[in-house]
Motif scaffolding. Structure first.
Motif, PDB file in Angstrom:
ATOM      1  N   ILE A 117      49.564  41.241  47.165  1.00 16.54           N
ATOM      2  CA  ILE A 117      48.155  41.142  47.539  1.00 16.54           C
ATOM      3  C   ILE A 117      47.291  41.750  46.742  1.00 16.54           C
ATOM      4  O   ILE A 117      47.603  42.977  46.196  1.00 16.54           O
ATOM      5  CB  ILE A 117      47.880  41.463  49.150  1.00 16.54           C
ATOM      6  CG1 ILE A 117      48.411  42.887  49.414  1.00 16.54           C
ATOM      7  CG2 ILE A 117      48.742  40.213  49.963  1.00 16.54           C
ATOM      8  CD1 ILE A 117      48.059  43.541  50.545  1.00 16.54           C
ATOM      9  N   ALA A 118      45.860  41.300  46.485  1.00 15.94           N
ATOM     10  CA  ALA A 118      44.697  42.030  45.801  1.00 15.94           C
ATOM     11  C   ALA A 118      43.882  41.906  46.461  1.00 15.94           C
ATOM     12  O   ALA A 118      43.432  40.878  47.026  1.00 15.94           O
ATOM     13  CB  ALA A 118      44.866  41.273  44.427  1.00 15.94           C
ATOM     14  N   LEU A 119      42.967  43.048  46.770  1.00 17.29           N
ATOM     15  CA  LEU A 119      41.755  43.272  47.188  1.00 17.29           C
ATOM     16  C   LEU A 119      40.638  43.081  46.231  1.00 17.29           C
ATOM     17  O   LEU A 119      40.825  43.784  45.093  1.00 17.29           O
ATOM     18  CB  LEU A 119      41.629  44.478  47.729  1.00 17.29           C
ATOM     19  CG  LEU A 119      40.562  44.712  48.690  1.00 17.29           C
ATOM     20  CD1 LEU A 119      40.574  43.952  50.026  1.00 17.29           C
ATOM     21  CD2 LEU A 119      40.373  46.242  49.380  1.00 17.29           C
ATOM     22  N   VAL A 120      39.865  41.922  46.192  1.00 20.24           N
ATOM     23  CA  VAL A 120      39.021  41.720  45.201  1.00 20.24           C
ATOM     24  C   VAL A 120      37.573  41.290  45.745  1.00 20.24           C
ATOM     25  O   VAL A 120      37.461  41.073  46.883  1.00 20.24           O
ATOM     26  CB  VAL A 120      39.338  40.310  44.652  1.00 20.24           C
ATOM     27  CG1 VAL A 120      40.545  40.362  43.644  1.00 20.24           C
ATOM     28  CG2 VAL A 120      39.285  39.083  45.403  1.00 20.24           C
ATOM     29  N   ASP A 121      36.573  41.699  44.908  1.00 24.48           N
ATOM     30  CA  ASP A 121      35.078  41.427  45.143  1.00 24.48           C
ATOM     31  C   ASP A 121      35.244  39.781  45.059  1.00 24.48           C
ATOM     32  O   ASP A 121      35.544  39.060  44.063  1.00 24.48           O
ATOM     33  CB  ASP A 121      33.975  41.881  44.017  1.00 24.48           C
ATOM     34  CG  ASP A 121      33.942  43.406  44.227  1.00 24.48           C
ATOM     35  OD1 ASP A 121      33.709  43.737  45.643  1.00 24.48           O
ATOM     36  OD2 ASP A 121      33.708  44.157  43.435  1.00 24.48           O
ATOM     37  N   THR A 122      34.438  39.162  46.151  1.00 25.62           N
ATOM     38  CA  THR A 122      34.605  37.737  46.162  1.00 25.62           C
ATOM     39  C   THR A 122      34.190  37.105  44.823  1.00 25.62           C
ATOM     40  O   THR A 122      34.813  35.984  44.361  1.00 25.62           O
ATOM     41  CB  THR A 122      33.452  37.224  47.251  1.00 25.62           C
ATOM     42  OG1 THR A 122      33.760  38.199  48.409  1.00 25.62           O
ATOM     43  CG2 THR A 122      33.632  35.915  47.535  1.00 25.62           C
ATOM     44  N   ASP A 123      33.040  37.568  44.030  1.00 25.98           N
ATOM     45  CA  ASP A 123      32.731  37.093  42.929  1.00 25.98           C
ATOM     46  C   ASP A 123      33.997  37.041  41.680  1.00 25.98           C
ATOM     47  O   ASP A 123      33.694  36.483  40.595  1.00 25.98           O
ATOM     48  CB  ASP A 123      31.417  37.262  42.222  1.00 25.98           C
ATOM     49  CG  ASP A 123      31.210  38.970  41.930  1.00 25.98           C
ATOM     50  OD1 ASP A 123      32.444  39.680  42.150  1.00 25.98           O
ATOM     51  OD2 ASP A 123      30.162  39.544  41.747  1.00 25.98           O
ATOM     52  N   ARG A 124      34.999  37.953  41.913  1.00 27.51           N
ATOM     53  CA  ARG A 124      35.885  38.150  41.102  1.00 27.51           C
ATOM     54  C   ARG A 124      37.400  37.398  41.356  1.00 27.51           C
ATOM     55  O   ARG A 124      38.272  37.216  40.525  1.00 27.51           O
ATOM     56  CB  ARG A 124      36.570  39.571  40.995  1.00 27.51           C
ATOM     57  CG  ARG A 124      35.411  40.523  40.372  1.00 27.51           C
ATOM     58  CD  ARG A 124      34.916  40.266  38.835  1.00 27.51           C
ATOM     59  NE  ARG A 124      35.821  40.404  37.874  1.00 27.51           N
ATOM     60  CZ  ARG A 124      35.899  39.971  36.728  1.00 27.51           C
ATOM     61  NH1 ARG A 124      34.682  39.152  36.487  1.00 27.51           N
ATOM     62  NH2 ARG A 124      36.750  39.898  35.939  1.00 27.51           N
ATOM     63  N   THR A 125      36.988  36.709  42.470  1.00 23.40           N
ATOM     64  CA  THR A 125      38.448  35.909  43.052  1.00 23.40           C
ATOM     65  C   THR A 125      39.104  35.046  41.992  1.00 23.40           C
ATOM     66  O   THR A 125      40.243  35.061  41.697  1.00 23.40           O
ATOM     67  CB  THR A 125      38.043  35.021  44.416  1.00 23.40           C
ATOM     68  OG1 THR A 125      37.503  36.052  45.214  1.00 23.40           O
ATOM     69  CG2 THR A 125      39.387  34.554  45.065  1.00 23.40           C
ATOM     70  N   ASP A 126      38.279  34.242  41.373  1.00 21.61           N
ATOM     71  CA  ASP A 126      38.736  33.075  40.472  1.00 21.61           C
ATOM     72  C   ASP A 126      39.077  33.917  39.134  1.00 21.61           C
ATOM     73  O   ASP A 126      40.244  33.618  38.595  1.00 21.61           O
ATOM     74  CB  ASP A 126      37.567  32.265  40.010  1.00 21.61           C
ATOM     75  CG  ASP A 126      37.351  31.232  41.203  1.00 21.61           C
ATOM     76  OD1 ASP A 126      38.199  31.199  42.124  1.00 21.61           O
ATOM     77  OD2 ASP A 126      36.165  30.462  41.423  1.00 21.61           O
ATOM     78  N   ALA A 127      38.375  34.768  38.642  1.00 18.68           N
ATOM     79  CA  ALA A 127      38.771  35.610  37.360  1.00 18.68           C
ATOM     80  C   ALA A 127      40.298  36.224  37.746  1.00 18.68           C
ATOM     81  O   ALA A 127      41.067  36.192  36.702  1.00 18.68           O
ATOM     82  CB  ALA A 127      37.829  36.622  37.043  1.00 18.68           C
ATOM     83  N   CYS A 128      40.455  36.844  38.970  1.00 15.87           N
ATOM     84  CA  CYS A 128      41.780  37.444  39.033  1.00 15.87           C
ATOM     85  C   CYS A 128      42.845  36.506  39.188  1.00 15.87           C
ATOM     86  O   CYS A 128      43.871  36.649  38.606  1.00 15.87           O
ATOM     87  CB  CYS A 128      41.531  38.383  40.446  1.00 15.87           C
ATOM     88  SG  CYS A 128      40.887  39.933  40.222  1.00 15.87           S
TER      89      CYS A 128
END
Ligand code: GLA
Length: 380
Positions: free
Chosen positions: A338-349
């Motif tokens: 699991i990774a906690l991400v800022d919504t705008d980094r979701t696709d990049a991650c």
């Protein structure tokens, strides 16, 4: 639901009497702490396993599914560990636990479907046991409280299937709430619903199913558990839960070898990380739990030694692409990150994990985002 009821109709030539759903789970933090009387913080996934069921009068149980291979049947009379084929063991074990504890249940036709990615460590087996207990007790009018269903489902795995798991998965399946993380004290079995509304904080939780083959899972899991129990004996405590971070240096000095020391260090620091995570969530600071997730991963990788290269690659790639924190989730030896991400980094991650897998020659992972969802329930 239509797929499930039509499946039931096709398999058994009649209508189901009821339909139940039990979700898969991820654990946010608190890994391998449950069988050490410690703390865990799981949440239910939106993916679930569903069972359509109807009673039979002859004490026989028939299992069908379009998803899981093999049709199985067995009689409730004389049901005992080791008497049914592997494919039927989880459901047979759940009914056996009920009978063994005096619940009055009878024969059943059960049709199962699931949207939980199977074999990925997302607790399909706990969902299957919980849903089976719910269906049987729901139809025969003797339904226990959710925490009791969790205990019966755990007993099915421990005493019938032979998997010495703790209570975290089953509790998550039974007691989770939408938009919340379930804070679980595995000694008292007290639970609290913690705020985990990621969207409101501009964040998302990415789940990476690494698809790494989960080898030696049960043997290695049982071995970890044994080492913890041996340490308890040496330290003269009731459980590793009773060793605090302040006690840790003294406890480590008393242990005979580096492996045992590393296992104990993981459990003690992991309990502490769960408590810190809960404090941050209660304070409305979910962004700040990221480093605790990553520290948990490092501890599981280096001290508890339950990671594999695919999992480490996913964690590193997500962090390098800006994730706030990332870790292996569940028992380990493969499975999900699991990774906690800022919504705008979701696709990049997600893209970064995909490219890292390709570079390492690993098969493509499956990546999805998940919101905390409801626990098991009757659908109709
Ligand atoms: C598996 C077990 C759980 C728990 C986790 C590790 O999922 O079923 O009881 O021990 O591993 O946290």
């Amino acid at each position: 639901m239509e797929f499930l009821t039509s499946g039931f109709r096709e398999a058994f030539g009649r209508e189901p009497e009821g339909v139940w759903a039990a979700p898969g789970r991820i654990n946010l933090i608190g890994e391998h702490t449950d069988y050490n009387d410690g703390f865990a913080l799981p949440m239910a996934l939106p993916h679930s396993l569903t069972i359509a069921a109807a009673r039979r009068e002859d004490g026989h149980v028939r299992l069908r599914s379009r998803r899981f291979p093999g049709d199985h049947g067995f009689d409730l009379a004389g049901l005992a560990p080791g008497t049914v084929p592997e494919g039927a063991a989880y459901q047979a074990g759940s009914l056996w636990a009920l009978l063994d504890e005096g619940h009055e249940i009878g024969g059943l036709d059960l049709f199962v479907d699931s949207t939980i990615p199977a074999g990925s460590g997302l607790s399909t087996s706990a969902a299957l046991c919980c849903a089976t207990v719910l269906a049987a007790t729901g139809l025969y009018g003797d339904m226990p409280a959710p925490a009791e269903v969790a205990r019966l489902a755990q007993r099915a795995e421990n005493d019938f299937v032979g998997m010495p798991c703790g209570i975290m998965d089953q509790s998550a399946v039974m007691q989770s709430d939408e938009g919340r993380a379930l804070f679980l004290d595995c000694r008292s079995l007290a639970t609290e619903q913690e705020p985990f509304d990621l969207a409101a904080h501009g964040m998302a939780l990415l789940v990476v199913d690494t698809k790494a083959p989960r080898r030696l899972v049960e043997g290695a899991y049982a071995e970890r558990r044994r080492t913890c129990e041996e340490a308890v004996g040496i330290l003269g405590v009731r459980a590793l839960r009773d060793v605090t971070v302040e006690d840790l240096p003294r406890a480590l000095d008393a242990l005979p070898d580096e492996v045992t020391r590393a296992r104990v260090r993981h459990i003690v620091t992991e309990n502490d990380r769960v408590l810190k995570t809960v404090e941050l969530l209660r304070a409305g600071l979910p962004r700040e739990v990221g480093p605790l997730f990553t520290a948990s991963h490092v501890s599981l990788r280096d001290d508890f030694e339950v990671s594999v290269p695919e999992v480490d690659t996913a964690v590193e790639a997500a962090l390098a692409a800006g994730a706030l924190g990332a870790r292996i989730t569940g028992g380990g030896f493969g499975g999900c990150v699991i990774a906690l991400v800022d919504t705008d980094r979701t696709d990049a991650c997600a893209a970064a994990v995909g490219s890292a897998f390709a570079e390492h020659g690993f098969g493509a992972p499956e990546v999805f985002t998940a919101l905390p969802s409801r626990g098991a329930r009757r659908l109709r």
